[in-house]
Design a protein around this motif. Structure first.
Motif, PDB file in Angstrom:
ATOM      1  N   PHE A  54       0.615  -0.948   0.092  1.00 50.91           N
ATOM      2  CA  PHE A  54      -0.329   0.047  -0.038  1.00 50.91           C
ATOM      3  C   PHE A  54       0.656   1.441  -0.081  1.00 50.91           C
ATOM      4  O   PHE A  54       0.304   2.359   0.139  1.00 50.91           O
ATOM      5  CB  PHE A  54      -0.980   0.088   1.348  1.00 50.91           C
ATOM      6  CG  PHE A  54      -1.649  -1.067   1.421  1.00 50.91           C
ATOM      7  CD1 PHE A  54      -2.703  -1.399   0.465  1.00 50.91           C
ATOM      8  CD2 PHE A  54      -1.441  -2.139   2.306  1.00 50.91           C
ATOM      9  CE1 PHE A  54      -3.707  -2.382   0.816  1.00 50.91           C
ATOM     10  CE2 PHE A  54      -2.400  -3.354   2.461  1.00 50.91           C
ATOM     11  CZ  PHE A  54      -3.554  -3.552   1.578  1.00 50.91           C
ATOM     12  N   ASN A  55       2.170   1.157   0.005  1.00 51.32           N
ATOM     13  CA  ASN A  55       3.104   2.170  -0.032  1.00 51.32           C
ATOM     14  C   ASN A  55       3.184   2.861  -1.188  1.00 51.32           C
ATOM     15  O   ASN A  55       3.624   2.338  -2.407  1.00 51.32           O
ATOM     16  CB  ASN A  55       4.410   1.748   0.376  1.00 51.32           C
ATOM     17  CG  ASN A  55       5.503   3.009   0.405  1.00 51.32           C
ATOM     18  OD1 ASN A  55       5.260   4.138   0.287  1.00 51.32           O
ATOM     19  ND2 ASN A  55       6.665   2.665   0.889  1.00 51.32           N
ATOM     20  N   GLY A 325      -7.298   7.111   8.037  1.00 51.35           N
ATOM     21  CA  GLY A 325      -8.050   6.219   7.719  1.00 51.35           C
ATOM     22  C   GLY A 325      -9.377   6.242   7.744  1.00 51.35           C
ATOM     23  O   GLY A 325      -9.993   7.153   8.166  1.00 51.35           O
ATOM     24  N   GLN A 339      -3.628   3.901   7.056  1.00 56.49           N
ATOM     25  CA  GLN A 339      -2.484   4.341   6.248  1.00 56.49           C
ATOM     26  C   GLN A 339      -1.719   4.863   7.233  1.00 56.49           C
ATOM     27  O   GLN A 339      -1.798   5.641   7.867  1.00 56.49           O
ATOM     28  CB  GLN A 339      -2.797   5.445   5.147  1.00 56.49           C
ATOM     29  CG  GLN A 339      -1.271   5.658   4.350  1.00 56.49           C
ATOM     30  CD  GLN A 339      -0.946   4.407   3.588  1.00 56.49           C
ATOM     31  OE1 GLN A 339       0.115   4.482   2.844  1.00 56.49           O
ATOM     32  NE2 GLN A 339      -1.567   3.538   3.210  1.00 56.49           N
ATOM     33  N   GLN A 354       6.223   3.793   5.029  1.00 57.92           N
ATOM     34  CA  GLN A 354       5.021   3.864   4.842  1.00 57.92           C
ATOM     35  C   GLN A 354       4.318   2.421   4.431  1.00 57.92           C
ATOM     36  O   GLN A 354       4.877   1.629   3.941  1.00 57.92           O
ATOM     37  CB  GLN A 354       4.706   4.778   3.557  1.00 57.92           C
ATOM     38  CG  GLN A 354       3.014   5.076   3.386  1.00 57.92           C
ATOM     39  CD  GLN A 354       2.708   5.836   2.238  1.00 57.92           C
ATOM     40  OE1 GLN A 354       3.735   5.969   1.279  1.00 57.92           O
ATOM     41  NE2 GLN A 354       1.516   6.050   2.112  1.00 57.92           N
ATOM     42  N   GLY A 356       0.153  -0.058   4.885  1.00 53.93           N
ATOM     43  CA  GLY A 356      -1.239   0.171   5.015  1.00 53.93           C
ATOM     44  C   GLY A 356      -1.582  -1.156   6.113  1.00 53.93           C
ATOM     45  O   GLY A 356      -0.898  -2.245   5.999  1.00 53.93           O
TER      46      GLY A 356
END
Length: 364
Positions: A54-55, A325, A339, A354, A356
């Motif tokens: 998710f980065n 989020g 996130q 980073q 998720g």
């Protein structure tokens, strides 16, 4: 010098907290009586996945690259041995009023975390980036939700959440990081990580953690459609061979049915926290944003094995984290997406982290 400063700051924090606790224990009244609503008399089941896929800044395998956790939180326990209650009840401080009742639960969870350097193509040791590491663990928790009667509604409202947790596990090849990561990469057609021969070696782990959350300032902005805001401050600490830290932060929320929980579950290494939630089965939702600051005394995933015979980098003594989020609840199910953005946490590489986090929680 910086490591000594971090240790001194951590010791000072723990000493100050100890003084608060000692003073509170001396004057604190007996623990409030247990209570349980129909919703609180059900088990809570949790499934959480965290991944740097998710980065969006740099979608690649590095740093905290993957985490999976499954957990169970018991129905409310109305009878618990007084000795256990006395040993595990952390007193109030900051002049907080005594609660009218408490919901006590026990929890068990199992999980695995995987960490890699930025360059996963080379098989040679990397001396200026974090080492490969995997952690397989089991957590045993006591979670106490304190409630106080609302003068306007006459309802017992949850106002504070305490989580005391023991983590037992293993770091190293026995944690299965290489097997999980490279076999999953084979399935999805992604190149394997080639440096697992340089990972942290096997070491048993033990850690004790505590987190307290308060629910404050809940205000109704609109009645129809209903829209509320509130703020969830928190403090926490951990001690063990995996991590030593002190933590302070908070989360602001806006949405509907905010009284259902104490905010979103947090990713590791912080305590998972707010698995329990209540509600009447109606639709609820909220957007959230939060920040945290940590004083770090130890991080085994950066500092290396306790015996000193492993790759390592120099952890930063002060780090910060931002989370944002959405959480949605409906008919006993809560779905949360978070996130996470963390400041650089070691000196050899000046990069942010980073990832998720997706959490599915349901009552049964």
């Amino acid at each position: 010098m910086q490591v000594r400063i971090a240790k001194a700051a951590l010791l000072a924090t723990m000493f100050t907290a100890g003084l608060f606790a000692a003073e509170a224990w001396a004057d604190d009244p007996p623990p409030p009586p247990p209570s349980a609503t129909e919703s609180e008399s059900r088990s809570i089941f949790v499934f959480q996945v965290e991944n740097d896929v998710f980065n969006r800044f740099s979608p690649t395998d590095r740093d905290y690259t993957n985490g999976v956790r499954i957990g169970w939180l018991s129905p409310a326990i109305t009878v618990m041995p007084p000795g256990i209650v006395a040993m595990t009840t952390v007193p109030t401080f900051f002049g907080e009023p005594q609660s009218d009742s408490v919901v006590r639960r026990v929890g068990v969870s199992f999980g695995q975390n995987i960490y890699t350097p930025d360059n996963t193509f080379t098989s040679q040791p990397i001396y200026n980036d974090r080492p490969y590491a995997a952690w397989l663990y089991a957590s045993f928790a006591l979670q106490y939700t304190y409630k106080r009667r609302d003068e306007k509604t006459g309802i017992q409202e949850p106002v504070r959440l305490d989580t005391l947790q023991l983590d037992l596990g293993v770091i190293g090849p026995a944690a299965g990081g290489e097997f999980v990561q490279n076999n999953f990469h084979n399935i999805i057609g992604v190149a394997q990580a080639n440096g697992w021969a340089n990972q942290l070696h096997n070491e048993p782990t033990i850690g004790l953690g505590f987190e307290r959350r308060w629910r404050t300032g809940r205000t109704v902005l609109f009645d129809d459609p209903k829209l509320e805001v509130d703020f969830i401050p928190r403090i926490g600490a951990a001690l063990g061979n995996v991590a030593i830290y002190g933590d302070v932060g908070g989360t602001a929320r806006i949405g509907k049915n905010l009284r259902d929980d104490f905010g979103p579950p947090r990713p590791r290494p912080a305590l998972p926290g707010s698995e329990a939630f209540i509600g009447d089965g109606s639709f609820g939702w909220y957007l959230f944003a939060g920040v945290d600051g940590q004083v770090v005394g130890r991080n085994i995933f950066l500092d290396g094995n306790t015996d000193g015979y492993s790759l390592r980098v120099s952890h930063r003594p002060f780090v910060a984290e931002a989370q944002a989020g959405l959480a949605v609840t409906y008919h006993g199910v809560r779905l949360t997406y978070t996130q996470v953005l963390r400041t650089p946490d070691f000196y050899e590489q000046n990069r942010w982290t980073q990832f998720g986090s997706i959490n599915v929680t349901f009552r049964y």
